[in-house]
Design a protein around this motif. Structure first.
Motif, mmCIF file in Angstrom:
data_model
loop_
_atom_site.group_PDB
_atom_site.id
_atom_site.type_symbol
_atom_site.label_atom_id
_atom_site.label_comp_id
_atom_site.label_asym_id
_atom_site.label_seq_id
_atom_site.Cartn_x
_atom_site.Cartn_y
_atom_site.Cartn_z
ATOM 1 N N PHE A 232 0.861 -1.186 0.000
ATOM 2 C CA PHE A 232 0.000 0.000 0.000
ATOM 3 C C PHE A 232 0.892 1.229 0.000
ATOM 4 O O PHE A 232 1.846 1.300 0.748
ATOM 5 C CB PHE A 232 -0.920 0.012 1.225
ATOM 6 C CG PHE A 232 -1.820 -1.181 1.291
ATOM 7 C CD1 PHE A 232 -2.914 -1.284 0.448
ATOM 8 C CD2 PHE A 232 -1.565 -2.213 2.173
ATOM 9 C CE1 PHE A 232 -3.744 -2.392 0.494
ATOM 10 C CE2 PHE A 232 -2.387 -3.322 2.227
ATOM 11 C CZ PHE A 232 -3.476 -3.411 1.389
ATOM 12 N N LYS A 233 0.565 2.199 -0.834
ATOM 13 C CA LYS A 233 1.435 3.360 -0.997
ATOM 14 C C LYS A 233 0.911 4.620 -0.328
ATOM 15 O O LYS A 233 1.657 5.335 0.322
ATOM 16 C CB LYS A 233 1.647 3.626 -2.486
ATOM 17 C CG LYS A 233 2.405 2.513 -3.181
ATOM 18 C CD LYS A 233 2.385 2.616 -4.689
ATOM 19 C CE LYS A 233 2.886 3.922 -5.204
ATOM 20 N NZ LYS A 233 2.960 4.005 -6.657
ATOM 21 N N LYS A 234 -0.374 4.931 -0.518
ATOM 22 C CA LYS A 234 -0.950 6.170 0.020
ATOM 23 C C LYS A 234 -2.449 6.154 -0.225
ATOM 24 O O LYS A 234 -2.951 5.314 -0.962
ATOM 25 C CB LYS A 234 -0.337 7.397 -0.647
ATOM 26 C CG LYS A 234 -0.667 7.500 -2.132
ATOM 27 C CD LYS A 234 -0.100 8.760 -2.756
ATOM 28 C CE LYS A 234 -0.562 8.866 -4.198
ATOM 29 N NZ LYS A 234 -0.231 10.136 -4.781
ATOM 30 N N ILE A 235 -3.149 7.107 0.358
ATOM 31 C CA ILE A 235 -4.547 7.300 -0.003
ATOM 32 C C ILE A 235 -4.542 7.990 -1.357
ATOM 33 O O ILE A 235 -3.952 9.065 -1.522
ATOM 34 C CB ILE A 235 -5.289 8.146 1.039
ATOM 35 C CG1 ILE A 235 -5.384 7.372 2.358
ATOM 36 C CG2 ILE A 235 -6.676 8.544 0.542
ATOM 37 C CD1 ILE A 235 -5.981 8.163 3.504
ATOM 38 N N ASP A 236 -5.167 7.389 -2.353
ATOM 39 C CA ASP A 236 -5.160 7.938 -3.701
ATOM 40 C C ASP A 236 -6.121 9.113 -3.825
ATOM 41 O O ASP A 236 -5.773 10.151 -4.377
ATOM 42 C CB ASP A 236 -5.533 6.856 -4.721
ATOM 43 C CG ASP A 236 -5.494 7.375 -6.135
ATOM 44 O OD1 ASP A 236 -4.374 7.570 -6.649
ATOM 45 O OD2 ASP A 236 -6.572 7.620 -6.715
ATOM 46 N N HIS A 237 -7.350 8.948 -3.322
ATOM 47 C CA HIS A 237 -8.328 10.026 -3.406
ATOM 48 C C HIS A 237 -9.487 9.765 -2.459
ATOM 49 O O HIS A 237 -9.647 8.669 -1.952
ATOM 50 C CB HIS A 237 -8.851 10.197 -4.841
ATOM 51 C CG HIS A 237 -9.651 9.036 -5.340
ATOM 52 N ND1 HIS A 237 -9.081 7.914 -5.894
ATOM 53 C CD2 HIS A 237 -10.985 8.825 -5.373
ATOM 54 C CE1 HIS A 237 -10.018 7.062 -6.239
ATOM 55 N NE2 HIS A 237 -11.194 7.583 -5.931
ATOM 56 N N VAL A 238 -10.286 10.792 -2.262
ATOM 57 C CA VAL A 238 -11.530 10.719 -1.496
ATOM 58 C C VAL A 238 -12.649 11.041 -2.474
ATOM 59 O O VAL A 238 -12.553 12.008 -3.229
ATOM 60 C CB VAL A 238 -11.525 11.734 -0.335
ATOM 61 C CG1 VAL A 238 -12.873 11.769 0.364
ATOM 62 C CG2 VAL A 238 -10.409 11.411 0.654
ATOM 63 N N GLU A 239 -13.703 10.224 -2.481
ATOM 64 C CA GLU A 239 -14.839 10.468 -3.365
ATOM 65 C C GLU A 239 -15.870 11.346 -2.674
ATOM 66 O O GLU A 239 -16.185 11.135 -1.502
ATOM 67 C CB GLU A 239 -15.505 9.149 -3.760
ATOM 68 C CG GLU A 239 -14.645 8.289 -4.640
ATOM 69 C CD GLU A 239 -15.339 7.003 -5.064
ATOM 70 O OE1 GLU A 239 -16.522 6.795 -4.704
ATOM 71 O OE2 GLU A 239 -14.692 6.198 -5.751
ATOM 72 N N THR B 48 -2.776 15.431 -2.979
ATOM 73 C CA THR B 48 -3.990 14.930 -2.349
ATOM 74 C C THR B 48 -5.126 15.134 -3.338
ATOM 75 O O THR B 48 -5.272 16.226 -3.883
ATOM 76 C CB THR B 48 -4.295 15.699 -1.044
ATOM 77 O OG1 THR B 48 -3.206 15.538 -0.146
ATOM 78 C CG2 THR B 48 -5.565 15.196 -0.400
ATOM 79 N N TYR C 62 -17.259 7.542 7.823
ATOM 80 C CA TYR C 62 -16.507 8.701 7.338
ATOM 81 C C TYR C 62 -17.145 9.988 7.846
ATOM 82 O O TYR C 62 -18.355 10.151 7.796
ATOM 83 C CB TYR C 62 -16.487 8.693 5.808
ATOM 84 C CG TYR C 62 -15.888 9.940 5.221
ATOM 85 C CD1 TYR C 62 -14.504 10.103 5.164
ATOM 86 C CD2 TYR C 62 -16.689 10.968 4.760
ATOM 87 C CE1 TYR C 62 -13.946 11.257 4.648
ATOM 88 C CE2 TYR C 62 -16.139 12.130 4.243
ATOM 89 C CZ TYR C 62 -14.774 12.273 4.190
ATOM 90 O OH TYR C 62 -14.233 13.418 3.677
ATOM 91 N N MET D 11 -12.972 15.307 5.414
ATOM 92 C CA MET D 11 -11.560 15.369 5.087
ATOM 93 C C MET D 11 -10.999 16.619 5.747
ATOM 94 O O MET D 11 -11.747 17.512 6.156
ATOM 95 C CB MET D 11 -11.338 15.393 3.576
ATOM 96 C CG MET D 11 -11.721 16.658 2.886
ATOM 97 S SD MET D 11 -11.175 16.584 1.173
ATOM 98 C CE MET D 11 -12.053 17.973 0.530
#
Length: 134
Positions: free
Chosen positions: A2-9, A55, A78, A81
């Motif tokens: 796992f590298k990072k959080i890619d995005h938030v929808e 981000t 959730y 952000m």
């Protein structure tokens, strides 16, 4: 792995108003837009992928499909952000000039300052300024 959080929808019923808020007010940059048909043939999904310093958020609009408004009460799952800012007071002054007032705070603590704003759909966005260690 796992590298990072890619995005938030973020699902919106007002895509252009939300796009304007995230780009013109908060400074996100458009990476790409797309529109894909939904599997059941009952509409399509409009996508705007926006980036801010590595981000990303993905604004989604389900066209032809009704969506319910953002929850207004505390719930499990959730919540919001958070965007890091370099100067809380200057950030809040800038936002006020854009017609965006805090919905909570600001609160100034020893290690941080914190406030919340909301986007056009009512989703809260935390603003966080970390104080450097002295």
């Amino acid at each position: 792995m796992f590298k990072k959080i890619d995005h938030v929808e973020i699902v919106t019923n007002e895509p252009e108003r939300s796009f304007e808020f995230y780009t013109s007010v908060l400074g996100f940059k458009l990476k790409f837009r797309d529109r894909v048909p939904l599997p059941d043939g009952g509409g399509s999904l409009a996508i705007a992928y926006l980036d801010l310093g590595g981000t990303a958020i993905e604004l989604l609009t389900y066209e032809g499909v009704p969506a319910e408004p953002a929850p207004q009460k505390l719930q499990l799952g959730y919540r919001m952000m958070a965007l890091e800012v370099d100067d809380m007071k200057k950030t809040l002054e800038y936002l006020k000039g854009k017609g965006v007032d805090p919905v909570w705070g600001p609160v100034y603590r020893e290690k941080y300052a914190r406030a919340e704003i909301s986007d056009p759909d009512g989703y809260h966005i935390e603003l966080r300024q970390w104080h450097s260690q002295q």
